[in-house]
Design an enzyme around this catalytic site. Structure first.
Site, mmCIF file in Angstrom:
data_model
loop_
_atom_site.group_PDB
_atom_site.id
_atom_site.type_symbol
_atom_site.label_atom_id
_atom_site.label_comp_id
_atom_site.label_asym_id
_atom_site.label_seq_id
_atom_site.Cartn_x
_atom_site.Cartn_y
_atom_site.Cartn_z
ATOM 1 N N SER A 201 0.002 6.649 5.183
ATOM 2 C CA SER A 201 -1.622 6.640 4.735
ATOM 3 C C SER A 201 -0.899 4.994 5.525
ATOM 4 C CB SER A 201 -1.115 6.212 3.188
ATOM 5 O OG SER A 201 -0.136 5.845 2.837
ATOM 6 N N HIS A 254 -1.337 -0.051 2.436
ATOM 7 C CA HIS A 254 -2.438 0.135 2.442
ATOM 8 C C HIS A 254 -3.035 -0.767 3.567
ATOM 9 C CE1 HIS A 254 -2.766 3.718 -0.274
ATOM 10 N NE2 HIS A 254 -1.743 3.701 0.480
#
Length: 276
Positions: A201, A254
């Site tokens: 991610s 992230h």
């Protein structure tokens, strides 16, 4: 001439071109690996992009088919063939995109067979000072996923964004983005939560930031991400930060990944403008 977007399906590209023709805007299609849509009158770029966003929300709207009939044809003259599922995947993904997808799947299978802990002992961020020279660990944390939903979500975005970058800007660019974002997002995440984390991610968020900002600042790069999707990415970060869904998320990765992607896109778009 300004490239507006690309479509994997030439029929969809023709539908958009026909609709814009009924609105008084002339677009052309050039066939490469995909159907590239080009605009001659760059002063109409903002209008075309606004119409494109509406088109992508519902390309099956009857008004688009009606536009093809109004243009006098529903056959663009292109030769179409039906793509099976894997052929459609292959059409968008380059070799680096495929290698990463296969590596993640292999590692995921290994984790199901051997257990998460056993695989993490080999691939996790260095969790002991004696491991700091095992350099692969600074990158291989991105290969580990802890649920089927986790890997499917990340690989879908990797294929969509990484494939676009590789097809338009080359394998080298995708490798650079991947390595830098994996390293820096991993570093930030281990500061947040320690070394026991994994997932692609951080790289995916880097690609989101890169594709969106590069498309905004350098449309001729040929990559583009709708603003709605980057807004979704930001909302997801906020939701993860405040634990709104009760899910364990790598929030540090992230945020760091998104920042890396935006920074790289800013630099690359500046360099592209200097070359013009």
């Amino acid at each position: 001439m300004l490239m507006i977007t690309s479509f994997a399906n030439p029929r969809v590209a023709q539908a958009f071109v026909d609709y814009m023709a009924t609105q008084g805007v002339i677009l052309t299609i050039q066939q490469h690996n995909q159907s590239d849509v080009w605009l001659a009158d760059e002063s109409q770029a903002e209008r075309v992009r606004a119409e494109l966003a509406r088109f992508l929300e519902n390309p099956a709207d009857p008004r688009y088919l009606a536009a093809s009939w109004q243009s006098g044809h529903t056959d663009s003259g292109l030769h179409y063939r039906r793509y099976p599922f894997f052929a459609a995947l292959r059409e968008r993904a380059g070799p680096v995109t495929w290698v990463m997808m296969i590596a993640c799947v292999v590692v995921f299978i290994a984790m199901q067979i051997l257990g998460d802990q056993e695989v993490m002992l080999w691939l996790a961020w260095p969790f002991d000072p004696t491991l700091k020279f095992e350099f692969w660990r600074y990158f291989t944390h991105a290969l580990m996923h802890f649920s089927l939903m986790h890997i499917l979500f990340n690989l879908l975005w990797w294929w969509y964004l990484g494939g676009a970058v590789e097809k338009r800007l080359g394998s080298g660019k995708l490798i650079v983005i991947t390595l830098i974002s994996a390293l820096l997002s991993g570093y930030v995440q281990q500061k947040f939560s320690g070394p026991w984390f994994g997932g692609l991610s951080g790289v995916v968020y880097a690609l989101m930031g890169y594709v969106w900002l590069r498309g905004e600042r350098d449309p001729q790069s040929g990559i583009y991400l709708q603003r709605g999707l980057i807004i979704f990415a930001l909302i997801w970060i906020v939701a993860g930060w405040f634990d709104l869904f009760g899910m364990s998320m790598a929030n540090g990765a992230h945020i760091a990944g998104l920042a890396v992607g935006l920074a790289m896109a800013f630099v690359d778009s500046l360099n592209a403008r200097k070359r013009k």
